[in-house]
Design a protein around this motif. Structure first.
Motif, short mmCIF file in Angstrom:
data_model
loop_
_atom_site.label_atom_id
_atom_site.label_comp_id
_atom_site.label_asym_id
_atom_site.label_seq_id
_atom_site.Cartn_x
_atom_site.Cartn_y
_atom_site.Cartn_z
N TYR A 141 0.88 -1.05 0.09
CA TYR A 141 -0.02 -0.08 -0.03
C TYR A 141 1.03 1.25 0.07
O TYR A 141 1.91 1.37 0.90
N PHE A 142 0.60 2.22 -1.15
CA PHE A 142 1.70 3.29 -1.01
C PHE A 142 0.91 4.61 -1.09
O PHE A 142 1.85 5.59 -1.20
N ALA A 143 -0.43 4.71 -1.23
CA ALA A 143 -0.91 6.37 -1.44
C ALA A 143 -2.45 6.17 -1.15
O ALA A 143 -2.92 5.26 -1.29
N VAL A 144 -2.90 7.47 -0.71
CA VAL A 144 -4.29 7.70 -0.90
C VAL A 144 -4.46 8.75 -1.76
O VAL A 144 -3.75 9.51 -2.05
N ALA A 145 -6.04 8.85 -2.21
CA ALA A 145 -6.67 9.75 -2.89
C ALA A 145 -8.08 9.86 -2.96
O ALA A 145 -8.61 8.73 -2.24
N ARG A 146 -8.59 10.62 -3.41
CA ARG A 146 -10.12 10.57 -3.35
C ARG A 146 -10.79 10.86 -4.73
O ARG A 146 -10.22 11.58 -5.65
N ILE A 147 -11.79 9.77 -4.97
CA ILE A 147 -12.50 10.00 -6.39
C ILE A 147 -13.37 11.28 -6.46
O ILE A 147 -14.37 10.91 -5.54
N ALA A 148 -13.32 11.68 -7.39
CA ALA A 148 -14.08 13.00 -7.92
C ALA A 148 -15.28 12.58 -8.71
O ALA A 148 -16.26 13.00 -8.45
N GLN A 149 -15.01 11.80 -9.59
CA GLN A 149 -16.08 11.46 -10.71
C GLN A 149 -15.61 10.09 -11.39
O GLN A 149 -14.56 9.94 -11.33
N VAL A 150 -16.71 9.53 -11.70
CA VAL A 150 -16.29 8.29 -12.82
C VAL A 150 -17.17 8.59 -14.17
O VAL A 150 -18.32 8.95 -14.27
N ILE A 151 -16.15 8.41 -15.06
CA ILE A 151 -16.91 8.74 -16.62
C ILE A 151 -16.55 7.52 -17.37
O ILE A 151 -15.44 6.80 -17.07
N PRO A 152 -17.21 7.37 -18.54
CA PRO A 152 -16.67 6.35 -19.54
C PRO A 152 -15.32 6.88 -20.12
O PRO A 152 -15.34 8.17 -20.24
N LYS A 153 -14.55 5.93 -20.50
CA LYS A 153 -13.02 6.61 -21.15
C LYS A 153 -13.51 6.41 -22.61
O LYS A 153 -14.00 5.85 -23.42
N PRO A 154 -13.05 7.79 -23.06
CA PRO A 154 -13.49 8.12 -24.25
C PRO A 154 -12.54 7.27 -25.29
O PRO A 154 -11.44 6.88 -25.12
N GLY A 155 -13.52 6.70 -26.33
CA GLY A 155 -12.86 5.83 -27.48
C GLY A 155 -12.29 4.57 -27.02
O GLY A 155 -11.71 3.79 -27.80
N ALA A 156 -12.83 3.96 -25.78
CA ALA A 156 -12.62 2.75 -25.15
C ALA A 156 -13.70 2.27 -25.03
O ALA A 156 -14.31 2.08 -23.62
N GLU A 157 -14.48 1.30 -25.57
CA GLU A 157 -15.63 0.69 -24.98
C GLU A 157 -15.39 -0.24 -23.92
O GLU A 157 -14.48 -1.00 -23.90
N GLY A 158 -16.19 -0.44 -22.93
CA GLY A 158 -16.11 -1.21 -21.65
C GLY A 158 -15.03 -0.70 -20.67
O GLY A 158 -14.83 -1.32 -19.71
N LEU A 215 -12.92 5.84 -16.33
CA LEU A 215 -12.01 6.39 -15.81
C LEU A 215 -12.56 7.23 -14.36
O LEU A 215 -13.68 7.46 -14.20
N ALA A 216 -11.80 6.75 -13.21
CA ALA A 216 -12.09 7.43 -12.28
C ALA A 216 -11.09 8.47 -12.03
O ALA A 216 -9.78 8.50 -11.81
N LEU A 217 -11.85 9.85 -11.77
CA LEU A 217 -11.01 11.16 -11.88
C LEU A 217 -10.82 11.31 -10.46
O LEU A 217 -11.58 11.40 -9.61
N ILE A 218 -9.50 11.63 -10.18
CA ILE A 218 -9.02 12.01 -8.69
C ILE A 218 -9.39 13.70 -8.45
O ILE A 218 -9.01 14.26 -9.40
N GLU A 219 -9.71 13.58 -7.44
CA GLU A 219 -10.08 15.03 -6.96
C GLU A 219 -8.69 15.71 -6.70
O GLU A 219 -7.73 15.18 -6.17
N PRO A 220 -8.55 16.86 -7.65
CA PRO A 220 -7.31 17.66 -7.38
C PRO A 220 -6.77 18.06 -5.79
O PRO A 220 -7.80 18.55 -5.15
N GLY A 221 -5.49 17.64 -5.64
CA GLY A 221 -5.09 18.11 -4.46
C GLY A 221 -5.20 17.04 -3.44
O GLY A 221 -4.77 17.27 -2.11
N SER A 222 -5.87 16.00 -3.58
CA SER A 222 -6.08 14.92 -2.83
C SER A 222 -5.29 13.71 -2.50
O SER A 222 -5.09 13.15 -1.58
#
Length: 307
Positions: free
Chosen positions: A53-70, A73-80
């Motif tokens: 285990y090496f780091a922590v972060a907070r998930i801000a949003q989950v979106i489909p990955k553009p151009g990649a079916e299935g 992307l979990a977008l990480i909250e800036p600064g977290s």
């Protein structure tokens, strides 16, 4: 909301940048959506390296990955994002830190949840892992390391009883964690001069500089940091020096910095010192941000240190 373990290894087929985005397949979508707004712990699998285990972060949003079916992307909250002060081992006294990986006899389970790249993490397990990686007494440890003044440690003592989540969001605590990571990454040498300087008490003179400031959506990842001497930190923040697109050539605003200053302060090679671990090398996107938004554009306030 739900806390998660996110498995990450450098060089994987997924487009992961732990402080920015986590790339995953549809099979983990439900768990990722549950975790939006909550914290995650990054985990390095056994075959990828020794960190655990090496780091922590907070998930801000989950979106489909553009151009990649299935893929998503979990977008990480800036600064977290915050890397652990010390990696947390997979087993402590022979026992896993995750309840889902622990058998009835407290021995490690094999297969099953262990193979999941994204897995849910109970709050108690999260707190236990974070306490090991980012100890409550980190501020006191840093002060005591080089013989702090008597008053400093007493003033900081009340900090150590703060809950885990409050600690992860406190700027003073995060600054210390970032500083310890960045300075150690460069073996306490200035990345622009190559010099390792210490004061009379043995305290390193090198500072930890954010390449992209936190207030400009920069992270506390070592990949957004450089170990710099005080003067070069001042020059970097004011756009007098930067790093070229090749991520190693030092750029100088020659119309603002005298040639003799360049000769005295910067490495004769004109190249950036590489960190001990290549995984801590400055991210090209962070260096590009500095070139495009700071280099040659920020006016120096007050007299220059060499005046």
């Amino acid at each position: 909301m739900t806390k998660l373990i996110l498995m990450h290894k450098a060089g994987s087929i997924y487009d992961d940048e732990p402080d920015v985005v986590y790339d995953f397949p549809r099979s983990y979508l439900a768990a990722a959506r549950e975790a939006v707004g909550d914290w995650t712990v990054y985990y390095e699998p056994v075959k990828a390296g020794p960190r655990g285990y090496f780091a922590v972060a907070r998930i801000a949003q989950v979106i489909p990955k553009p151009g990649a079916e299935g893929r998503y992307l979990a977008l990480i909250e800036p600064g977290s994002f915050l890397q652990f002060d010390r990696p947390v081992p997979r087993l402590v006294n022979g026992r896993p830190l995750e309840a889902a990986l622990t058998g009835a006899d407290s021995s490690p389970r094999k297969g099953g949840a262990l193979q999941l790249a994204v897995r849910r993490l109970p709050d108690a397990d999260f707190a236990r892992i974070v306490d090991l990686g980012l100890p409550q007494e980190l501020e006191q440890m840093e002060e005591a390391r080089y013989g702090a003044p008597a008053g400093g440690m007493a003033d900081a003592a009340t900090v150590f009883e703060r809950p885990v989540l409050e600690r992860l969001t406190r700027r003073p605590y995060r600054d210390i964690a970032f500083r310890r990571q960045v300075r150690a990454a460069y073996d306490y040498r200035c990345a622009l001069s190559g010099l390792r300087l210490r004061n009379g008490g043995g305290r390193p003179e090198v500072q930890a500089a954010h390449i992209r400031p936190v207030e400009s959506r920069g992270s506390d990842s070592p990949r957004n940091g450089l170990a710099l001497s005080g003067t070069l930190h001042w020059m970097f923040d004011r756009g007098l020096i930067s790093v070229a697109e090749d991520c190693e050539t030092i750029l100088v605003s020659h119309n603002k910095v005298p040639g003799d200053v360049v000769a005295r302060l910067l490495s004769a090679s004109g190249k950036l010192l590489a960190p001990l671990d290549p995984r801590d090398a400055p991210h090209p996107a962070n260096l590009a941000w500095h070139r495009e938004n700071v280099f040659g554009q920020v006016l120096a306030e007050g007299p220059a240190p060499w005046d």
